[in-house]
Design a protein around this motif. Structure first.
Motif, PDB file in Angstrom:
ATOM      1  N   ARG A  94       6.666 -19.223 -37.369  1.00 34.25           N
ATOM      2  CA  ARG A  94       5.973 -20.472 -37.497  1.00 34.25           C
ATOM      3  C   ARG A  94       4.800 -20.828 -38.090  1.00 34.25           C
ATOM      4  O   ARG A  94       4.466 -21.824 -38.560  1.00 34.25           O
ATOM      5  CB  ARG A  94       6.096 -21.035 -36.121  1.00 34.25           C
ATOM      6  N   VAL A  95       4.211 -19.568 -37.807  1.00 37.14           N
ATOM      7  CA  VAL A  95       2.478 -19.272 -38.743  1.00 37.14           C
ATOM      8  C   VAL A  95       2.584 -18.290 -39.839  1.00 37.14           C
ATOM      9  O   VAL A  95       3.278 -17.196 -39.577  1.00 37.14           O
ATOM     10  CB  VAL A  95       1.568 -19.195 -37.611  1.00 37.14           C
ATOM     11  N   LYS A  96       2.252 -18.688 -40.811  1.00 36.08           N
ATOM     12  CA  LYS A  96       2.142 -17.755 -42.046  1.00 36.08           C
ATOM     13  C   LYS A  96       1.009 -17.506 -42.649  1.00 36.08           C
ATOM     14  O   LYS A  96       0.345 -18.430 -43.035  1.00 36.08           O
ATOM     15  CB  LYS A  96       3.468 -18.185 -42.991  1.00 36.08           C
ATOM     16  N   PRO A  97       0.667 -16.318 -43.010  1.00 38.22           N
ATOM     17  CA  PRO A  97      -0.520 -15.979 -43.851  1.00 38.22           C
ATOM     18  C   PRO A  97      -0.557 -16.303 -45.214  1.00 38.22           C
ATOM     19  O   PRO A  97       0.550 -16.473 -45.792  1.00 38.22           O
ATOM     20  CB  PRO A  97      -0.897 -14.707 -43.879  1.00 38.22           C
ATOM     21  N   ASP A  98      -1.464 -17.273 -45.833  1.00 36.14           N
ATOM     22  CA  ASP A  98      -1.426 -17.946 -47.031  1.00 36.14           C
ATOM     23  C   ASP A  98      -1.888 -16.661 -48.164  1.00 36.14           C
ATOM     24  O   ASP A  98      -2.038 -17.155 -49.395  1.00 36.14           O
ATOM     25  CB  ASP A  98      -2.015 -19.059 -47.277  1.00 36.14           C
ATOM     26  N   LYS A  99      -2.367 -15.416 -47.549  1.00 41.11           N
ATOM     27  CA  LYS A  99      -2.835 -14.585 -48.526  1.00 41.11           C
ATOM     28  C   LYS A  99      -4.419 -14.594 -49.260  1.00 41.11           C
ATOM     29  O   LYS A  99      -5.016 -13.997 -49.915  1.00 41.11           O
ATOM     30  CB  LYS A  99      -2.031 -14.219 -49.919  1.00 41.11           C
ATOM     31  N   ILE A 100      -4.621 -16.074 -48.745  1.00 46.21           N
ATOM     32  CA  ILE A 100      -6.291 -16.316 -49.212  1.00 46.21           C
ATOM     33  C   ILE A 100      -7.259 -16.501 -47.941  1.00 46.21           C
ATOM     34  O   ILE A 100      -8.066 -17.367 -47.896  1.00 46.21           O
ATOM     35  CB  ILE A 100      -6.329 -17.383 -50.079  1.00 46.21           C
ATOM     36  N   ASN A 101      -6.830 -15.850 -46.788  1.00 42.21           N
ATOM     37  CA  ASN A 101      -7.700 -15.978 -45.707  1.00 42.21           C
ATOM     38  C   ASN A 101      -7.514 -17.134 -44.574  1.00 42.21           C
ATOM     39  O   ASN A 101      -8.080 -17.269 -43.727  1.00 42.21           O
ATOM     40  CB  ASN A 101      -9.105 -15.683 -45.883  1.00 42.21           C
ATOM     41  N   GLY A 102      -6.408 -17.639 -45.031  1.00 42.69           N
ATOM     42  CA  GLY A 102      -5.918 -18.876 -44.290  1.00 42.69           C
ATOM     43  C   GLY A 102      -4.610 -18.769 -43.535  1.00 42.69           C
ATOM     44  O   GLY A 102      -3.798 -17.513 -43.680  1.00 42.69           O
ATOM     45  N   PHE A 103      -3.959 -19.830 -42.965  1.00 41.52           N
ATOM     46  CA  PHE A 103      -2.754 -19.810 -42.669  1.00 41.52           C
ATOM     47  C   PHE A 103      -1.904 -20.974 -42.921  1.00 41.52           C
ATOM     48  O   PHE A 103      -2.572 -22.275 -42.737  1.00 41.52           O
ATOM     49  CB  PHE A 103      -2.534 -19.643 -40.969  1.00 41.52           C
ATOM     50  N   MET A 263       1.701 -28.785 -34.073  1.00 39.90           N
ATOM     51  CA  MET A 263       1.396 -29.694 -35.238  1.00 39.90           C
ATOM     52  C   MET A 263       1.465 -29.121 -36.444  1.00 39.90           C
ATOM     53  O   MET A 263       1.030 -27.982 -36.886  1.00 39.90           O
ATOM     54  CB  MET A 263       0.081 -30.539 -35.014  1.00 39.90           C
ATOM     55  N   MET A 264       2.032 -29.717 -37.577  1.00 36.97           N
ATOM     56  CA  MET A 264       2.148 -29.204 -38.814  1.00 36.97           C
ATOM     57  C   MET A 264       1.090 -29.253 -39.776  1.00 36.97           C
ATOM     58  O   MET A 264       0.894 -28.802 -40.737  1.00 36.97           O
ATOM     59  CB  MET A 264       3.558 -29.846 -39.405  1.00 36.97           C
ATOM     60  N   ASP A 265       0.005 -29.822 -39.009  1.00 40.31           N
ATOM     61  CA  ASP A 265      -1.151 -30.097 -40.227  1.00 40.31           C
ATOM     62  C   ASP A 265      -2.234 -28.811 -39.985  1.00 40.31           C
ATOM     63  O   ASP A 265      -2.558 -28.361 -38.995  1.00 40.31           O
ATOM     64  CB  ASP A 265      -2.059 -31.280 -39.517  1.00 40.31           C
ATOM     65  N   PRO A 266      -2.263 -27.995 -41.083  1.00 37.29           N
ATOM     66  CA  PRO A 266      -3.096 -26.699 -41.034  1.00 37.29           C
ATOM     67  C   PRO A 266      -4.530 -27.029 -40.966  1.00 37.29           C
ATOM     68  O   PRO A 266      -5.304 -26.100 -40.490  1.00 37.29           O
ATOM     69  CB  PRO A 266      -2.898 -26.200 -42.602  1.00 37.29           C
ATOM     70  N   THR A 267      -5.107 -28.370 -40.849  1.00 38.17           N
ATOM     71  CA  THR A 267      -6.447 -28.422 -40.588  1.00 38.17           C
ATOM     72  C   THR A 267      -6.872 -28.498 -39.323  1.00 38.17           C
ATOM     73  O   THR A 267      -8.210 -28.298 -38.787  1.00 38.17           O
ATOM     74  CB  THR A 267      -7.001 -29.975 -41.374  1.00 38.17           C
ATOM     75  N   VAL A 268      -5.827 -28.398 -38.322  1.00 37.57           N
ATOM     76  CA  VAL A 268      -6.144 -28.601 -36.870  1.00 37.57           C
ATOM     77  C   VAL A 268      -6.143 -27.193 -36.278  1.00 37.57           C
ATOM     78  O   VAL A 268      -6.283 -27.064 -35.084  1.00 37.57           O
ATOM     79  CB  VAL A 268      -5.326 -29.463 -36.069  1.00 37.57           C
ATOM     80  N   VAL A 269      -5.816 -26.319 -37.374  1.00 35.09           N
ATOM     81  CA  VAL A 269      -5.593 -24.850 -36.623  1.00 35.09           C
ATOM     82  C   VAL A 269      -6.960 -24.250 -36.402  1.00 35.09           C
ATOM     83  O   VAL A 269      -7.762 -24.166 -37.268  1.00 35.09           O
ATOM     84  CB  VAL A 269      -4.721 -23.987 -37.530  1.00 35.09           C
TER      85      VAL A 269
END
Length: 337
Positions: A94-103, A263-269
């Motif tokens: 459900r959570v996946k690394p984006d390869k640029i230090n985020g998720f 929540m699907m919003d990555p800004t709240v992670v």
């Protein structure tokens, strides 16, 4: 407290000890004093760093790793973290690394499809070749039972990465080696450091493995250990020839307003990390008798440790200046002045 005259500058420097551990001190004592506060900070969303520093053969790796029956700081940090979030973990992928230090947050449907693909692949792959498979039997290990409080209005995912710095190059210990076109032997490709959008430094395209149990985390660690540079010296049968960084990242994702899904919003992670660093030991050629490749490695090790010392000294001086400026500002604002 003690003081020392630095040979090169003649400047007197004072050192104070926050705590000392005697030779009879056990692994649980070290963890409770040193490791547990770092796990507490990790769960609260704060970053942490712990590194072992000293001469070769002084017990740095033992303090960090311990044994399966008497775990070191790393093993116990892993256990406490999973004890705390075990029932609050996200479904895998459900959570996946984006390869640029985020998720990124992945939909439940897409994550379920990825889990199904992985299950089919594992069924078709011999057990000994499966991802994170190690030679160690973890069934009889003794886990740390401590558990901390955590916000239960969120779900959590735990990711592991493991890199080494060898001869001033960075290598991803969880990456599958590529065949060297010259020697024909497996070889890891060096990685580069980059800066993310928040000006945090990270290893570009490093492998981050999502783990759901302490055993999976330790399997990942031991898989990486197989690729770490070690060699025999006069002082140590298994001397680390590189600095290793075992990085634990905790991703916290809050529930939506219905409390039914994340929540699907990555800004709240919220992403926090704990870096556990096992530095290679400083060496004197007169004691180790190193020559050739071992001597070149020792030179790089000592050079990097001196650079680290310089960085710590600069940070310390900067902190002292900050404290002095803060004291001066408070004095200026005092009614009697």
């Amino acid at each position: 407290m003690c003081s020392s005259d630095l040979y090169m500058t003649g400047k007197e420097t004072q050192y104070s000890f926050k705590g000392l551990f005697g030779q009879d001190c056990a692994q649980p004592d070290v963890f409770e004093r040193v490791g547990l506060p770092l796990v507490e900070d990790l769960i609260k969303g704060n970053n942490g760093l712990l590194f072992t520093y000293g001469v070769t053969g002084s017990g740095k790796t033992h303090t960090m790793q311990g044994s399966l029956q008497d775990g070191g700081v790393m093993n116990r940090c892993i256990d406490v973290l999973f004890n705390t979030v075990r029932d609050l973990q996200t479904q895998k992928y459900r959570v996946k690394p984006d390869k640029i230090n985020g998720f990124e947050i992945i939909s439940d449907v897409d994550a379920a499809q990825t889990r199904q693909t992985e299950m089919i692949k594992n069924m078709q792959t011999p057990k000994g070749r499966r991802q994170n498979q190690s030679d160690l039997d973890l069934a009889n290990r003794v886990p740390e039972m401590h558990r901390l409080n955590v916000d239960d209005d969120a779900q959590y995912a735990i990711f592991i990465s493991y890199v080494e710095v060898y001869n001033n190059y960075i290598y991803d210990l969880l990456e599958t080696p590529q065949t060297d076109i010259v020697t024909g032997k497996p070889k890891l490709q060096s990685k580069v450091l980059r800066e993310d959008s928040f000006r945090n430094m990270y290893v570009y395209c490093v492998t981050e493995v999502e783990v759901k149990t302490p055993e999976e985390a330790l399997e990942t660690f031991f898989k990486g250990q197989k690729q770490r540079k070690v060699a025999q010296t006069i002082l140590n049968l298994q001397s680390s020839r590189s600095h290793s960084i075992f990085n634990i990242r905790l991703v916290s994702v809050p529930f939506d307003h219905l409390g039914e899904d994340i929540m699907m919003d990555p800004t709240v992670v919220t992403v926090s990390q704990l870096a556990l660093v096992d530095l290679a030991g400083s060496e004197r050629t007169a004691r180790t008798g190193n020559t050739g490749e071992r001597l070149a490695e020792a030179s790089k090790i000592n050079q990097s440790l001196m650079t680290l010392r310089s960085c710590i000294e600069i940070l310390r001086e900067s902190a002292e200046r900050g404290q002095q400026n803060g004291t001066l500002q408070r004095l200026k604002g005092h009614p009697s002045l």
